[in-house]
Design a protein around this motif. Structure first.
Motif, PDB file in Angstrom:
ATOM      1  N   LYS A 170     -57.787  23.693 -24.703  1.00 54.91           N
ATOM      2  CA  LYS A 170     -56.692  24.461 -25.282  1.00 54.91           C
ATOM      3  C   LYS A 170     -56.038  23.715 -26.503  1.00 54.91           C
ATOM      4  N   ILE A 171     -55.679  24.041 -27.596  1.00 55.95           N
ATOM      5  CA  ILE A 171     -55.177  23.539 -28.723  1.00 55.95           C
ATOM      6  C   ILE A 171     -53.780  23.916 -28.698  1.00 55.95           C
ATOM      7  N   THR A 172     -53.053  22.696 -28.713  1.00 57.13           N
ATOM      8  CA  THR A 172     -51.520  22.966 -28.375  1.00 57.13           C
ATOM      9  C   THR A 172     -50.981  22.993 -30.061  1.00 57.13           C
ATOM     10  N   PRO A 173     -50.327  23.968 -30.432  1.00 62.74           N
ATOM     11  CA  PRO A 173     -49.734  24.044 -31.995  1.00 62.74           C
ATOM     12  C   PRO A 173     -48.785  22.910 -32.034  1.00 62.74           C
ATOM     13  N   GLY A 228     -44.445  19.185 -30.504  1.00 62.19           N
ATOM     14  CA  GLY A 228     -43.063  18.499 -30.532  1.00 62.19           C
ATOM     15  C   GLY A 228     -42.048  18.869 -29.615  1.00 62.19           C
ATOM     16  N   LYS A 229     -41.873  20.104 -29.173  1.00 65.70           N
ATOM     17  CA  LYS A 229     -41.192  20.745 -28.353  1.00 65.70           C
ATOM     18  C   LYS A 229     -41.355  20.278 -26.855  1.00 65.70           C
ATOM     19  N   ALA A 230     -42.560  20.013 -26.454  1.00 65.28           N
ATOM     20  CA  ALA A 230     -42.831  19.491 -25.160  1.00 65.28           C
ATOM     21  C   ALA A 230     -42.523  18.081 -25.122  1.00 65.28           C
ATOM     22  N   GLU A 231     -42.562  17.155 -26.283  1.00 66.47           N
ATOM     23  CA  GLU A 231     -42.318  15.820 -25.948  1.00 66.47           C
ATOM     24  C   GLU A 231     -40.763  15.678 -25.962  1.00 66.47           C
ATOM     25  N   LYS A 235     -35.978  15.146 -20.152  1.00 67.15           N
ATOM     26  CA  LYS A 235     -35.963  15.210 -18.568  1.00 67.15           C
ATOM     27  C   LYS A 235     -35.648  13.800 -18.225  1.00 67.15           C
ATOM     28  N   LEU A 236     -36.357  12.903 -19.039  1.00 69.24           N
ATOM     29  CA  LEU A 236     -36.087  11.633 -18.472  1.00 69.24           C
ATOM     30  C   LEU A 236     -34.577  11.010 -18.623  1.00 69.24           C
ATOM     31  N   ASP A 237     -34.136  11.725 -19.731  1.00 64.86           N
ATOM     32  CA  ASP A 237     -32.402  11.236 -20.107  1.00 64.86           C
ATOM     33  C   ASP A 237     -31.707  11.842 -18.818  1.00 64.86           C
ATOM     34  N   GLN A 238     -32.046  13.109 -18.275  1.00 64.39           N
ATOM     35  CA  GLN A 238     -31.523  13.637 -17.157  1.00 64.39           C
ATOM     36  C   GLN A 238     -31.685  12.935 -15.828  1.00 64.39           C
ATOM     37  N   ALA A 239     -32.886  12.354 -15.834  1.00 63.20           N
ATOM     38  CA  ALA A 239     -33.102  11.420 -14.656  1.00 63.20           C
ATOM     39  C   ALA A 239     -32.455  10.246 -14.916  1.00 63.20           C
ATOM     40  N   ALA A 240     -32.260   9.659 -15.667  1.00 64.05           N
ATOM     41  CA  ALA A 240     -31.511   8.286 -15.802  1.00 64.05           C
ATOM     42  C   ALA A 240     -29.966   8.635 -15.478  1.00 64.05           C
TER      43      ALA A 240
END
Length: 345
Positions: A3-6, A11-14, A20-25
């Motif tokens: 599957k090709i990701t637009p 960019g939105k996924a990254e 999510k890592l910010d919230q985890a911290a």
């Protein structure tokens, strides 16, 4: 076939992964360093307890926690805790600062968009009241598109000058459209031409419906304006020079939704306030009442607003946070006292 990701989706996924890592911290800091229970962490971060468990586990998996917090947000998280303690906040988020104020405003808007997204994820209807200001305008373009017709957005201030000119303070229509929520604008001047005009407008059913929604809202969010010769309230055409000068003479250092207050956070009266149609902040707040703002010029106003208990939540950038904690002179960058010598309508 793979599957090709637009590119935009990638960019939105990254961005979501980094967020999510910010919230985890943050969750790991509150749980391990501050000794909060998971339900306390959940309330602090505005997420569910189950989400807190996942965030703490993620922090461990990603090696964010050793004997100290190993994350680029470590200093920001420490500032958050100090601001909570200093001003008695129920929620605080500090984002890293960049070199220019526009970039900081965008970072704060991004954090606010993420906060609102979290509120909209559930099926229980929520009502969010929003004021104008630059940061609010950026949020609509940053919130992830979704369909949440059970939720409500209501404007906390009007969307035009007393002469009928449209303003950029109307932010909820675009935001409500983006998330598929119900929208309740306030189609009236921020400051009317007369007390009689204000009374007539506030007797309309549309205003009474908005007032009821604001009274039961889950979150109220706005920026803060500074008071100076170039105050946004004056620059955008809502008040005239004589009205601005009266507020400056009365000691105004800032305004929320057009409601001016002095250095102690005391709401001022008289002048344009008699014709102001926006909803006044309550002291102390009955619900989460958030200031999302950045910039040294607004530091005295933000500090005064919290001193007067006009708000109890904050999203800002690291440099502004340090100034709020007196690690930079609060008045730095402000112009000298000013008195108008000319009048203008």
């Amino acid at each position: 076939m793979a599957k090709i990701t637009p590119p935009g989706d990638k960019g939105k996924a990254e961005e979501n992964s980094a967020r999510k890592l910010d919230q985890a911290a943050r969750a790991a800091w509150l749980y391990h360093a501050k000794g909060q229970r998971q339900d306390e962490v959940a309330r602090t971060l505005n997420v569910s307890r189950q989400n807190v468990q996942r965030l703490i586990a993620l922090a461990s998996t990603e090696n964010l926690i050793r004997f100290q917090l190993v994350h680029h947000l470590a200093s920001a998280i420490e500032l958050e805790e100090r601001l909570r303690s200093r001003f008695g906040l129920v929620y605080c988020e500090v984002v890293p600062s960049v070199a220019d104020e526009e970039g900081n405003a965008l970072s704060v808007a991004t954090a606010l968009a993420y906060y609102i997204e979290n509120m909209l994820q559930g099926d229980t209807p929520v009502t969010i009241g929003m004021g104008g200001y630059r940061i609010m305008r950026q949020v609509a373009a940053l919130v992830t598109p979704m369909q949440r017709p059970m939720h409500h957005f209501v404007a906390l201030m009007g969307n035009m000058t007393r002469h009928g000119r449209a303003s950029h303070y109307d932010v909820i229509m675009g935001l409500a459209e983006r998330v598929g929520a119900e929208c309740y604008p306030l189609p009236m001047p921020v400051v009317t031409g007369s007390v009689q005009e204000k009374n007539v407008l506030q007797q309309q059913m549309a205003f009474k419906t908005s007032a009821s929604l604001v009274d039961s809202a889950d979150l109220l969010v706005s920026g803060v304006g500074y008071m100076a010769p170039d105050a946004p309230l004056y620059r955008d055409g809502f008040i005239v020079q004589e009205e601005l000068q009266q507020m400056l003479d009365d000691g105004a250092v800032g305004e929320i939704l057009g409601h001016c207050f002095d250095a102690s956070g005391r709401l001022l009266t008289g002048g344009h306030h008699e014709r102001l149609t926006s909803f006044a902040p309550l002291s102390p707040p009955r619900r989460r009442t958030m200031i999302a703002q950045t910039g040294y010029r607004r530091v005295p106003a933000i500090k005064a607003a919290f001193g007067g208990k006009l708000a109890n939540c904050l999203i800002t950038d690291e440099a502004t946070a340090r100034a709020l904690l007196d690690e930079r002179p609060a008045g730095e960058g402000l112009p000298p006292p000013f008195h108008f010598t000319a009048t203008s309508d």
